[in-house]
Design a protein around this motif. Structure first.
Motif, mmCIF file in Angstrom:
data_model
loop_
_atom_site.group_PDB
_atom_site.id
_atom_site.type_symbol
_atom_site.label_atom_id
_atom_site.label_comp_id
_atom_site.label_asym_id
_atom_site.label_seq_id
_atom_site.Cartn_x
_atom_site.Cartn_y
_atom_site.Cartn_z
ATOM 1 N N SER A 163 -0.787 9.462 -21.404
ATOM 2 C CA SER A 163 -0.168 8.066 -21.911
ATOM 3 C C SER A 163 -0.878 7.129 -21.909
ATOM 4 C CB SER A 163 1.209 8.002 -21.538
ATOM 5 O OG SER A 163 1.942 9.131 -21.561
ATOM 6 N N ASN A 164 -1.439 6.560 -20.597
ATOM 7 C CA ASN A 164 -2.228 5.414 -20.460
ATOM 8 C C ASN A 164 -3.632 5.825 -19.884
ATOM 9 O OD1 ASN A 164 0.411 3.484 -20.500
ATOM 10 N ND2 ASN A 164 0.868 4.918 -18.879
ATOM 11 N N THR A 165 -4.427 4.850 -20.076
ATOM 12 C CA THR A 165 -5.806 4.822 -19.568
ATOM 13 C C THR A 165 -6.144 3.582 -18.978
ATOM 14 O OG1 THR A 165 -6.592 6.311 -21.544
ATOM 15 C CG2 THR A 165 -8.286 5.119 -20.320
ATOM 16 N N TRP A 166 -6.871 3.824 -17.630
ATOM 17 C CA TRP A 166 -7.103 2.323 -17.090
ATOM 18 C C TRP A 166 -8.524 2.511 -16.446
ATOM 19 C CZ3 TRP A 166 -3.323 5.954 -16.086
ATOM 20 C CH2 TRP A 166 -3.136 6.374 -14.805
ATOM 21 N N GLY A 167 -9.204 1.356 -16.017
ATOM 22 C CA GLY A 167 -10.230 1.456 -15.315
ATOM 23 C C GLY A 167 -10.234 0.650 -14.086
ATOM 24 N N THR A 168 -11.245 1.256 -13.251
ATOM 25 C CA THR A 168 -11.122 0.575 -11.791
ATOM 26 C C THR A 168 -12.735 0.596 -11.337
ATOM 27 O OG1 THR A 168 -11.094 2.835 -11.017
ATOM 28 C CG2 THR A 168 -8.905 1.482 -11.056
ATOM 29 N N VAL A 169 -12.898 -0.210 -10.375
ATOM 30 C CA VAL A 169 -14.147 -0.684 -10.025
ATOM 31 C C VAL A 169 -14.207 -0.594 -8.453
ATOM 32 C CG1 VAL A 169 -13.786 -2.985 -10.117
ATOM 33 C CG2 VAL A 169 -16.241 -2.223 -10.238
ATOM 34 N N GLY A 170 -15.477 -0.292 -7.971
ATOM 35 C CA GLY A 170 -15.880 -0.384 -6.526
ATOM 36 C C GLY A 170 -17.112 -0.582 -6.385
ATOM 37 N N VAL A 171 -17.674 -1.496 -5.376
ATOM 38 C CA VAL A 171 -18.985 -2.001 -5.243
ATOM 39 C C VAL A 171 -19.424 -1.868 -3.845
ATOM 40 C CG1 VAL A 171 -20.517 -4.114 -5.097
ATOM 41 C CG2 VAL A 171 -18.781 -3.654 -6.998
ATOM 42 N N ALA B 246 -15.436 15.940 -5.092
ATOM 43 C CA ALA B 246 -14.990 16.773 -3.889
ATOM 44 C C ALA B 246 -13.717 15.609 -3.403
ATOM 45 C CB ALA B 246 -15.836 17.011 -2.963
ATOM 46 N N LEU B 247 -14.407 14.291 -3.403
ATOM 47 C CA LEU B 247 -13.354 13.135 -2.877
ATOM 48 C C LEU B 247 -12.140 13.217 -3.512
ATOM 49 C CD1 LEU B 247 -15.566 10.097 -1.848
ATOM 50 C CD2 LEU B 247 -13.919 11.453 -0.206
ATOM 51 N N ASN B 248 -12.317 13.368 -4.923
ATOM 52 C CA ASN B 248 -11.350 13.244 -5.845
ATOM 53 C C ASN B 248 -10.201 14.056 -5.658
ATOM 54 O OD1 ASN B 248 -9.729 12.150 -7.982
ATOM 55 N ND2 ASN B 248 -10.744 13.824 -9.220
ATOM 56 N N GLN B 249 -10.756 15.430 -5.489
ATOM 57 C CA GLN B 249 -9.889 16.629 -5.185
ATOM 58 C C GLN B 249 -9.192 16.532 -3.958
ATOM 59 O OE1 GLN B 249 -9.295 18.860 -7.705
ATOM 60 N NE2 GLN B 249 -10.932 17.794 -8.639
ATOM 61 N N ALA B 250 -9.792 16.026 -2.806
ATOM 62 C CA ALA B 250 -9.207 15.946 -1.700
ATOM 63 C C ALA B 250 -8.000 14.904 -1.682
ATOM 64 C CB ALA B 250 -10.308 15.563 -0.596
ATOM 65 N N LEU B 251 -8.421 13.763 -2.054
ATOM 66 C CA LEU B 251 -7.548 12.620 -2.211
ATOM 67 C C LEU B 251 -6.309 13.104 -2.953
ATOM 68 C CD1 LEU B 251 -6.659 9.595 -1.702
ATOM 69 C CD2 LEU B 251 -7.871 9.008 -3.876
ATOM 70 N N ARG B 252 -6.378 13.773 -4.055
ATOM 71 C CA ARG B 252 -5.216 13.971 -4.909
ATOM 72 C C ARG B 252 -4.626 15.061 -4.068
ATOM 73 N NH1 ARG B 252 -5.827 13.824 -10.687
ATOM 74 N NH2 ARG B 252 -5.542 16.259 -10.879
ATOM 75 N N VAL C 152 -9.537 5.041 -5.205
ATOM 76 C CA VAL C 152 -8.187 4.649 -4.428
ATOM 77 C C VAL C 152 -7.426 3.598 -5.487
ATOM 78 C CG1 VAL C 152 -7.309 3.039 -2.855
ATOM 79 C CG2 VAL C 152 -8.899 4.847 -2.155
ATOM 80 N N ASP C 153 -8.243 2.734 -6.114
ATOM 81 C CA ASP C 153 -7.327 1.748 -7.000
ATOM 82 C C ASP C 153 -6.818 2.605 -8.242
ATOM 83 O OD1 ASP C 153 -7.966 -0.602 -5.686
ATOM 84 O OD2 ASP C 153 -9.437 -1.460 -7.312
ATOM 85 N N PRO D 24 0.942 -1.101 -0.048
ATOM 86 C CA PRO D 24 0.041 -0.116 0.054
ATOM 87 C C PRO D 24 0.891 1.213 -0.183
ATOM 88 C CG PRO D 24 -0.086 -0.982 2.094
ATOM 89 C CD PRO D 24 0.764 -1.870 1.404
ATOM 90 N N PHE D 25 0.690 2.148 -0.945
ATOM 91 C CA PHE D 25 1.510 3.555 -0.946
ATOM 92 C C PHE D 25 0.749 4.504 0.154
ATOM 93 C CE2 PHE D 25 1.556 1.543 -5.179
ATOM 94 C CZ PHE D 25 2.960 1.775 -5.318
ATOM 95 N N PHE D 26 -0.447 4.067 0.749
ATOM 96 C CA PHE D 26 -0.911 4.982 1.799
ATOM 97 C C PHE D 26 -2.082 4.289 2.315
ATOM 98 C CE2 PHE D 26 -3.181 5.862 -2.015
ATOM 99 C CZ PHE D 26 -4.616 5.833 -1.653
ATOM 100 N N ASP D 27 -2.350 4.640 3.561
ATOM 101 C CA ASP D 27 -3.335 4.090 4.592
ATOM 102 C C ASP D 27 -4.340 5.329 4.881
ATOM 103 O OD1 ASP D 27 -2.099 1.303 4.972
ATOM 104 O OD2 ASP D 27 -0.543 2.514 6.059
ATOM 105 N N LEU D 28 -5.730 4.480 4.763
ATOM 106 C CA LEU D 28 -6.833 5.658 4.890
ATOM 107 C C LEU D 28 -7.144 5.725 6.315
ATOM 108 C CD1 LEU D 28 -9.257 7.508 4.148
ATOM 109 C CD2 LEU D 28 -10.481 5.409 3.582
ATOM 110 N N GLU D 29 -7.298 6.871 6.958
ATOM 111 C CA GLU D 29 -7.605 6.922 8.337
ATOM 112 C C GLU D 29 -8.973 7.385 8.594
ATOM 113 O OE1 GLU D 29 -5.069 8.151 11.337
ATOM 114 O OE2 GLU D 29 -3.608 6.698 10.540
#
Length: 529
Positions: free
Chosen positions: A492-500, A443-449, A513-514, A396-401
């Motif tokens: 340069s790259n494109t990728w897809g991620t999923v959450g449920v 908003a979550l995306n902005q805060a995470l970045r 996060v993924d 893991p590159f980081f841990d969520l608190e």
């Protein structure tokens, strides 16, 4: 035995711009023309000279661009009925465009002559001859597009051929047979094109449309009987359902029919990149299932197919995808077998044996995740993260608190304001950030970045390109489980991620996060190499 050379005539910037929802700026048209020239297209049709100022602006701008391979063509029509060529505004606009090539269309079908132009058959022939002769006298290469030729020939072959003869006798350099309505069958196109090729001693071309899903087939049928000039658009964009798709015609000509149509055969490897560039300039989402250049063109899902491709690639692939700048993709789903997982692990640089217990563990975990609602066909990055976790190779590159999202609306006339706070730990450092956005996920995306960019500057390159939500069990109403798919890219790259999750915010967070972890994984692999 010499290889026959086919001239490719691209009309993306004119016919393609007639597609619903497509509009190129003059500057965008110049950028597309430069890419078409780099690729090696013979002719680039820049626009309708008499139709609008934007097209004339393109002709002015393109003069300042040094082209290596392509000739620029301006498009127009024959003179108006009962008007001298010297007094015709359309022909004057063609000369004003100042291009080396002028392409003019004229009527071949008596129905159009009498019911659309409201003139006589004799005057229509004079209009064709006068216009071609006028342009030739001004030093132009003249391509004559015989509009509705195949319908006209079926209605009255003698008159349709007379219309071509008028153009040929006046000095036309190429006679292009237009299947304008898009409804002809390949055998009809072949029969009629051969009759024209046999009758005239100058180059013959074909211009087909895709209304019957036969645009490419009809173009190839024409070439097969002697046509040496093919008109179409990149990605097949165009009026109604589109034009003949050059992204399919070109590789078919070169790889299947052994014909030359590019100055350098190696240029074919740029085809997918060219396709993507035109989609971007046209502000269109790429068609994933497009032959040759689509993302799914060489995607394999069923375990038996994947195993076959692994052993002998041509067993399930009609060409090597690298020939057109594409690549093979292994999809992961409930149909996956050990070969899918094995090849995906190899893609990631992991050393595993196809029959190892680890591969079985991944398959078992995949089955469990899909029961819970996860779907990895469009979430390749999430599946790669899953493999690393199951194989205990995930760092893991980081841990969520913790995170929190607030939606507020103070003024009925204004929209909601979303605010997200994120607290996470990177090593011994704790970062607490706040982000605002148009919605809770933004908003979550902005805060995470914002929280990560101090530790991992490459996160600034990540852009969310698409966000989609699917309700998995709608009968549960507001308690339904939600699947969120996110598409991200870094230029340069494109990728897809999923959450449920039953909570759409939590599902979105998981996919987010993924997404950033995958970017960090890519960067880590790049630094290793």
């Amino acid at each position: 035995m010499s290889v026959r050379n086919i001239a490719v005539y691209d009309t993306t910037l004119r016919d393609g711009a007639q597609a619903e929802g497509v509009s190129f700026s003059a500057v965008a048209k110049v950028q597309v023309a430069k890419r078409l020239d780099e690729f090696g297209i013979t002719y680039i049709e820049g626009g309708f000279a008499a139709s609008n100022p934007k097209d004339m602006e393109f002709f002015r701008l393109i003069k300042t661009v040094p082209l290596k391979h392509s000739k620029i063509a301006a498009f127009g029509s024959t003179r108006r009925a009962n008007t001298a060529p010297e007094e015709d505004k359309g022909l004057a606009a063609l000369l004003e465009a100042d291009t080396p090539v002028c392409t003019i269309f004229g009527k071949s079908w008596l129905l159009h002559v009498t019911e659309v132009l409201h003139t006589t058959p004799e005057e229509n022939l004079a209009m064709i001859a006068d216009s071609v002769r006028f342009l030739k006298e001004h030093g132009k290469e003249v391509i004559y597009d015989a509009e509705h030729f195949y319908d006209g020939y079926k209605d009255d072959p003698e008159y349709a051929m007379a219309a071509l003869k008028a153009a040929a006798d006046a000095g036309a350099d190429c006679l292009v047979l237009c299947e304008t309505n898009g409804g002809a069958l390949p055998e009809e196109v072949a029969q009629i094109t051969k009759a024209v090729v046999d009758a005239f001693g100058i180059p013959v071309g074909v211009h087909t449309h895709n209304d019957g899903e036969l645009g490419v087939a009809n173009a190839l049928a024409g070439v097969n009987v002697g046509a040496v000039h093919v008109q179409g658009t990149i990605n097949g964009i165009g009026e109604r359902v589109g034009n003949c798709n050059l992204s399919s015609v070109i590789p078919n000509l070169m790889l299947k029919m052994n014909l030359e149509c590019l100055p350098n055969a190696k240029n074919l490897k740029q085809l997918r990149a060219l396709s993507q560039f035109v989609y971007e300039q046209a502000n269109m989402r790429p068609l994933t299932k497009q032959p040759f250049v689509g993302e799914s063109a060489f995607a394999h899902k069923a375990g038996m197919h994947v195993d076959g491709v692994r052993k002998v690639s041509q067993s399930f692939e009609h060409i090597n995808p690298e020939l057109v700048g594409n690549q093979r993709r292994i999809l992961i789903s409930e149909l996956s077998g050990a070969s899918n997982v094995f090849l995906k692990a190899i893609e990631m640089g992991l050393e595993v044996d196809r029959k190892s217990p680890e591969v079985k563990k991944v398959l078992k975990q995949l089955e469990q995740m899909e029961k819970e609602g996860y779907e990895y066909e469009s979430a390749d990055a999430s599946f790669q993260m899953l493999i690393k976790k199951v194989l205990k190779k995930h760092k893991p590159f980081f841990d969520l608190e913790g995170f929190r999202v607030i939606n507020e609306r103070h003024d009925p006339e204004e929209g909601c304001l979303s605010e997200a706070t994120v607290k996470l730990r990177v090593g011994d450092d704790v970062e607490f950030t706040v982000g605002e956005g148009d919605g809770p996920v933004d908003a979550l995306n902005q805060a995470l970045r914002k929280a990560l960019v101090r530790f991992y500057p490459v996160i600034a390159d990540v852009v969310l390109k698409d966000y989609s939500v699917r309700i998995l069990d709608p009968e549960e109403a507001t308690a339904a489980k939600t699947r969120v798919l996110i598409e991200s890219g870094d230029g340069s790259n494109t990728w897809g991620t999923v959450g449920v999750s039953e909570n759409i915010i939590e599902a979105s967070w998981e996919a987010l996060v993924d997404s950033v972890e995958y970017k960090l994984f890519l960067e880590e692999e790049k630094n290793k190499n």
